[in-house]
Design a protein around this motif. Structure first.
Motif, PDB file in Angstrom:
ATOM      1  N   SER A  33       1.039  -1.311   0.131  1.00 28.74           N
ATOM      2  CA  SER A  33      -0.157   0.188   0.017  1.00 28.74           C
ATOM      3  C   SER A  33       0.847   1.138  -0.119  1.00 28.74           C
ATOM      4  CB  SER A  33      -0.936  -0.074   1.287  1.00 28.74           C
ATOM      5  OG  SER A  33      -1.813   1.283   1.263  1.00 28.74           O
ATOM      6  N   VAL A  34       0.743   1.899  -1.166  1.00 34.87           N
ATOM      7  CA  VAL A  34       1.359   3.394  -1.031  1.00 34.87           C
ATOM      8  C   VAL A  34       0.743   4.336  -0.581  1.00 34.87           C
ATOM      9  CG1 VAL A  34       2.190   5.202  -2.637  1.00 34.87           C
ATOM     10  CG2 VAL A  34       2.414   2.699  -3.242  1.00 34.87           C
ATOM     11  N   ALA A  35      -0.705   4.209  -0.229  1.00 38.25           N
ATOM     12  CA  ALA A  35      -1.289   5.437   0.442  1.00 38.25           C
ATOM     13  C   ALA A  35      -2.786   4.874   0.615  1.00 38.25           C
ATOM     14  CB  ALA A  35      -1.287   6.494  -0.259  1.00 38.25           C
ATOM     15  N   SER A  39     -11.482   4.968   2.282  1.00 40.19           N
ATOM     16  CA  SER A  39     -11.537   3.466   2.478  1.00 40.19           C
ATOM     17  C   SER A  39     -10.886   3.042   1.188  1.00 40.19           C
ATOM     18  CB  SER A  39     -13.094   2.823   2.307  1.00 40.19           C
ATOM     19  OG  SER A  39     -13.867   3.387   1.055  1.00 40.19           O
ATOM     20  N   ASP A  40     -10.369   3.554   0.487  1.00 34.39           N
ATOM     21  CA  ASP A  40      -9.614   3.057  -0.637  1.00 34.39           C
ATOM     22  C   ASP A  40      -8.182   2.933  -0.649  1.00 34.39           C
ATOM     23  OD1 ASP A  40     -11.628   2.543  -2.471  1.00 34.39           O
ATOM     24  OD2 ASP A  40     -11.933   4.856  -3.224  1.00 34.39           O
ATOM     25  N   GLU A  41      -7.507   1.563  -1.097  1.00 39.34           N
ATOM     26  CA  GLU A  41      -6.104   1.793  -0.692  1.00 39.34           C
ATOM     27  C   GLU A  41      -5.342   1.738  -2.217  1.00 39.34           C
ATOM     28  OE1 GLU A  41      -3.632  -2.295  -0.309  1.00 39.34           O
ATOM     29  OE2 GLU A  41      -4.340  -1.669   1.652  1.00 39.34           O
ATOM     30  N   VAL A  42      -4.453   2.545  -2.119  1.00 43.40           N
ATOM     31  CA  VAL A  42      -3.626   2.851  -3.493  1.00 43.40           C
ATOM     32  C   VAL A  42      -2.485   1.773  -3.466  1.00 43.40           C
ATOM     33  CG1 VAL A  42      -2.308   4.519  -4.803  1.00 43.40           C
ATOM     34  CG2 VAL A  42      -4.184   5.261  -3.160  1.00 43.40           C
ATOM     35  N   SER A  43      -2.487   0.935  -4.314  1.00 45.01           N
ATOM     36  CA  SER A  43      -1.535  -0.189  -4.391  1.00 45.01           C
ATOM     37  C   SER A  43      -0.465   0.323  -4.972  1.00 45.01           C
ATOM     38  CB  SER A  43      -2.100  -1.478  -5.193  1.00 45.01           C
ATOM     39  OG  SER A  43      -2.325  -1.215  -6.497  1.00 45.01           O
ATOM     40  N   MET A  44       0.889  -0.411  -4.640  1.00 40.90           N
ATOM     41  CA  MET A  44       2.044   0.166  -5.524  1.00 40.90           C
ATOM     42  C   MET A  44       1.938  -0.195  -6.952  1.00 40.90           C
ATOM     43  SD  MET A  44       5.051   1.038  -5.298  1.00 40.90           S
ATOM     44  CE  MET A  44       6.386   1.010  -4.487  1.00 40.90           C
ATOM     45  N   GLY A  45       1.133  -1.212  -7.263  1.00 39.53           N
ATOM     46  CA  GLY A  45       1.094  -1.611  -8.699  1.00 39.53           C
ATOM     47  C   GLY A  45       0.525  -0.480  -9.473  1.00 39.53           C
ATOM     48  N   VAL A  46      -0.803   0.005  -9.040  1.00 42.55           N
ATOM     49  CA  VAL A  46      -1.362   1.326  -9.584  1.00 42.55           C
ATOM     50  C   VAL A  46      -0.544   2.617  -9.932  1.00 42.55           C
ATOM     51  CG1 VAL A  46      -3.082   2.878  -9.804  1.00 42.55           C
ATOM     52  CG2 VAL A  46      -3.582   0.281  -9.426  1.00 42.55           C
ATOM     53  N   ALA A  47       0.067   2.761  -8.492  1.00 40.09           N
ATOM     54  CA  ALA A  47       0.857   4.018  -8.287  1.00 40.09           C
ATOM     55  C   ALA A  47       2.205   3.991  -9.066  1.00 40.09           C
ATOM     56  CB  ALA A  47       1.220   4.201  -6.844  1.00 40.09           C
ATOM     57  N   ASN A  48       2.932   2.889  -9.374  1.00 36.36           N
ATOM     58  CA  ASN A  48       4.185   2.766  -9.948  1.00 36.36           C
ATOM     59  C   ASN A  48       3.787   2.687 -11.394  1.00 36.36           C
ATOM     60  OD1 ASN A  48       6.848   2.241 -10.456  1.00 36.36           O
ATOM     61  ND2 ASN A  48       6.428   0.056 -10.933  1.00 36.36           N
ATOM     62  N   PHE A  49       2.758   1.993 -11.866  1.00 34.68           N
ATOM     63  CA  PHE A  49       2.366   2.197 -13.428  1.00 34.68           C
ATOM     64  C   PHE A  49       2.006   3.492 -13.899  1.00 34.68           C
ATOM     65  CE2 PHE A  49      -0.338   1.632 -17.115  1.00 34.68           C
ATOM     66  CZ  PHE A  49       0.404   1.057 -17.949  1.00 34.68           C
ATOM     67  N   VAL A  85       8.438  15.385  -8.966  1.00 35.83           N
ATOM     68  CA  VAL A  85       7.522  14.675  -9.801  1.00 35.83           C
ATOM     69  C   VAL A  85       6.705  13.739  -9.107  1.00 35.83           C
ATOM     70  CG1 VAL A  85       7.342  13.378 -11.954  1.00 35.83           C
ATOM     71  CG2 VAL A  85       8.648  15.333 -12.056  1.00 35.83           C
ATOM     72  N   LYS A  86       7.492  12.889  -8.301  1.00 30.53           N
ATOM     73  CA  LYS A  86       6.774  11.733  -7.551  1.00 30.53           C
ATOM     74  C   LYS A  86       5.739  12.235  -6.576  1.00 30.53           C
ATOM     75  CE  LYS A  86       9.130   8.203  -5.775  1.00 30.53           C
ATOM     76  NZ  LYS A  86      10.143   7.651  -5.196  1.00 30.53           N
ATOM     77  N   SER A  87       6.071  13.306  -6.025  1.00 29.95           N
ATOM     78  CA  SER A  87       5.196  14.092  -5.139  1.00 29.95           C
ATOM     79  C   SER A  87       3.755  14.293  -5.809  1.00 29.95           C
ATOM     80  CB  SER A  87       5.780  15.129  -4.360  1.00 29.95           C
ATOM     81  OG  SER A  87       5.083  15.704  -3.569  1.00 29.95           O
ATOM     82  N   SER A  88       4.009  15.073  -6.980  1.00 35.69           N
ATOM     83  CA  SER A  88       2.861  15.436  -7.560  1.00 35.69           C
ATOM     84  C   SER A  88       2.064  14.274  -7.962  1.00 35.69           C
ATOM     85  CB  SER A  88       3.098  16.472  -8.681  1.00 35.69           C
ATOM     86  OG  SER A  88       3.896  15.935  -9.617  1.00 35.69           O
ATOM     87  N   THR A  89       2.814  13.336  -8.628  1.00 39.50           N
ATOM     88  CA  THR A  89       1.974  11.973  -9.144  1.00 39.50           C
ATOM     89  C   THR A  89       1.318  11.568  -7.959  1.00 39.50           C
ATOM     90  OG1 THR A  89       3.678  11.790 -10.714  1.00 39.50           O
ATOM     91  CG2 THR A  89       2.581   9.738 -10.259  1.00 39.50           C
ATOM     92  N   LYS A 320      -3.624   8.851   4.029  1.00 39.83           N
ATOM     93  CA  LYS A 320      -2.291   8.572   4.568  1.00 39.83           C
ATOM     94  C   LYS A 320      -1.452   8.294   3.602  1.00 39.83           C
ATOM     95  CE  LYS A 320      -4.278   7.285   9.218  1.00 39.83           C
ATOM     96  NZ  LYS A 320      -4.498   6.160  10.247  1.00 39.83           N
ATOM     97  N   GLU A 321      -0.212   8.705   3.550  1.00 44.79           N
ATOM     98  CA  GLU A 321       0.886   7.861   2.618  1.00 44.79           C
ATOM     99  C   GLU A 321       1.830   7.385   3.262  1.00 44.79           C
ATOM    100  OE1 GLU A 321       2.194  11.664   0.697  1.00 44.79           O
ATOM    101  OE2 GLU A 321       0.388  12.045  -0.425  1.00 44.79           O
ATOM    102  N   HIS A 322       2.379   6.227   2.595  1.00 46.20           N
ATOM    103  CA  HIS A 322       3.467   5.227   3.139  1.00 46.20           C
ATOM    104  C   HIS A 322       4.378   5.551   2.345  1.00 46.20           C
ATOM    105  CE1 HIS A 322       0.021   3.393   5.302  1.00 46.20           C
ATOM    106  NE2 HIS A 322      -0.616   3.242   4.163  1.00 46.20           N
ATOM    107  N   LYS A 323       5.620   6.617   2.949  1.00 50.91           N
ATOM    108  CA  LYS A 323       6.582   7.251   1.947  1.00 50.91           C
ATOM    109  C   LYS A 323       7.650   6.336   1.886  1.00 50.91           C
ATOM    110  CE  LYS A 323       5.586  11.877   3.254  1.00 50.91           C
ATOM    111  NZ  LYS A 323       4.947  12.232   1.835  1.00 50.91           N
ATOM    112  N   ASN A 324       7.642   5.141   3.191  1.00 48.13           N
ATOM    113  CA  ASN A 324       8.864   4.160   2.872  1.00 48.13           C
ATOM    114  C   ASN A 324       8.765   3.193   1.787  1.00 48.13           C
ATOM    115  OD1 ASN A 324       6.455   3.235   4.553  1.00 48.13           O
ATOM    116  ND2 ASN A 324       7.567   1.480   5.194  1.00 48.13           N
ATOM    117  N   VAL A 325       7.391   3.009   1.348  1.00 48.29           N
ATOM    118  CA  VAL A 325       6.981   2.297   0.079  1.00 48.29           C
ATOM    119  C   VAL A 325       7.226   2.863  -0.999  1.00 48.29           C
ATOM    120  CG1 VAL A 325       5.139   0.879  -0.943  1.00 48.29           C
ATOM    121  CG2 VAL A 325       5.316   0.854   1.587  1.00 48.29           C
TER     122      VAL A 325
END
Length: 375
Positions: A33-35, A39-49, A85-89, A320-325
């Motif tokens: 989970s990136v964030a 109730s929605d979880e932002v997965s690393m898969g969606v965020a990285n893509f 760029v990553k922050s705004s993304t 909530k953002e998981h910056k370590n991820v």
């Protein structure tokens, strides 16, 4: 930072990304989970893509003149271009989830045509990219599809969220004047095309020429002023403007031109560090420029209303953002560019909303390089 041009609604770009520079890449877990957005979880898969799509655009359009150190370039104290760029993304992605969560408030949903277009774009991406490349950009079918659905919600929410904005703009509010002016630059260009500053003596001669032109043409009519500049071999430029046009023309020139009261009035020498200017007012209200400004004002009102709603939803939602991820996504050691031979991408429905900037353009777009890395 300004977003890269318009909000992404043209989704066929997913089939045009190409992975490069793979040394030093670390493994990421697409299920992390990136964030969380409510109730929605932002997965690393969606965020990285999504991050790789953004990266592909920046690397395609900016890297050629920003160089190999683009992502490590500092844009503010302690913040690199990659950080910005990553922050705004991530913020944009969080906003997409908010838009989807509020879609029912505006009777917005995905139509059958939307779903077919998304499925087509996903299929094209899966067919056109090698397995290894897809894995490096989290290009699994479910992540690609989820992102395209979010992008489609974003596009479809724009019009209803901007509805009801006052579209009446008076001539007085939008009024754009027009000027013509001659520049006496303190920069010279040699035969090889190299530019350099003039010497003090050359600057003095340039100022003397400017003063002579003013003395001879301070009472000239608009056509006479133009003819005199052309006869003397000076570069006469024209520009529409208002009191806020300082970014284009410079504060000194705008202030002097805006102070002119009547068509035909001429400024005295407008002195700056880089040049002297002599300006003549040619219109108190340029019709075409004023009408264009009215459109710009209405678009800004719509964007302000849109942004205000998104801000309210952000304030009302636990995010909530998981910056370590998120820090595991690396632009430096894993490059992604656009395949230049790619065909026109598939679109989902109509065009996207206006630039947040504007800017942007993408037009806004490579317009503004390092500054673009900051919204």
């Amino acid at each position: 930072m300004k977003r890269f041009g318009k909000r992404i609604a043209i989704i066929g770009m997913v089939s045009a990304i190409a992975v490069t520079s793979l040394s030093g890449c670390g493994k990421i877990n697409n299920k992390d989970s990136v964030a969380t957005v409510g109730s929605d979880e932002v997965s690393m898969g969606v965020a990285n893509f999504y991050a790789r799509l953004q990266q592909a655009q920046y690397e395609t359009y900016y890297a050629s003149y920003m160089g190999d150190d683009m992502w490590t370039t500092e844009v503010s104290d302690g913040e690199t271009y990659e950080d910005s760029v990553k922050s705004s993304t991530l913020e944009q992605l969080e906003d997409m989830y908010l838009l989807k969560q509020h879609a029912k408030d505006y009777d917005v949903s995905l139509s059958e045509d939307d779903k077919k277009a998304i499925d087509k774009a996903v299929a094209t991406f899966l067919e056109d990219n090698a397995l290894e490349d897809k894995e490096l950009v989290s290009g699994d079918k479910k992540y690609v599809k989820e992102l395209l659905e979010l992008l489609t919600y974003q596009k479809k929410m724009t019009e209803p969220m901007q509805k009801g904005v006052d579209e009446e703009v008076s001539d007085e509010e939008a009024a754009q004047k027009a000027m013509q002016y001659v520049t006496f630059s303190y920069t010279k260009t040699d035969e090889s095309g190299q530019s350099s500053d003039m010497t003090d003596d050359e600057k003095a001669a340039q100022k003397k020429a400017a003063q002579a032109f003013y003395d001879a043409n301070k009472d000239a009519g608009v056509e006479e002023f133009k003819a005199a500049a052309e006869k003397a071999g000076y570069d006469l430029q024209t520009q529409t403007f208002d009191a806020d046009s300082t970014a284009t023309l410079g504060e000194e020139l705008v202030k002097a031109a805006d102070a002119l009261a009547e068509v035909g009035d001429v400024t005295k020498l407008v002195e700056t560090d880089s040049a002297d200017y002599i300006c003549q007012l040619t219109s108190l209200m340029d019709r075409d420029a004023t009408d264009a400004k009215k459109t710009e004002i209405v678009q800004q009102r719509k964007q302000d209303q849109y942004d205000s709603l998104v801000k309210k939803w952000r304030d009302d939602t636990d995010i909530k953002e998981h910056k370590n991820v998120w820090k595991k996504v690396d632009f430096v050691n894993q490059g992604v560019t656009m395949k230049q031979e790619a065909e026109e991408p598939y679109a989902v429905g109509s065009d996207s909303s206006t630039d947040t900037d504007d800017e942007a353009s993408n037009d806004e777009a490579a317009e503004e390089t390092t500054e673009d890395a900051a919204q």
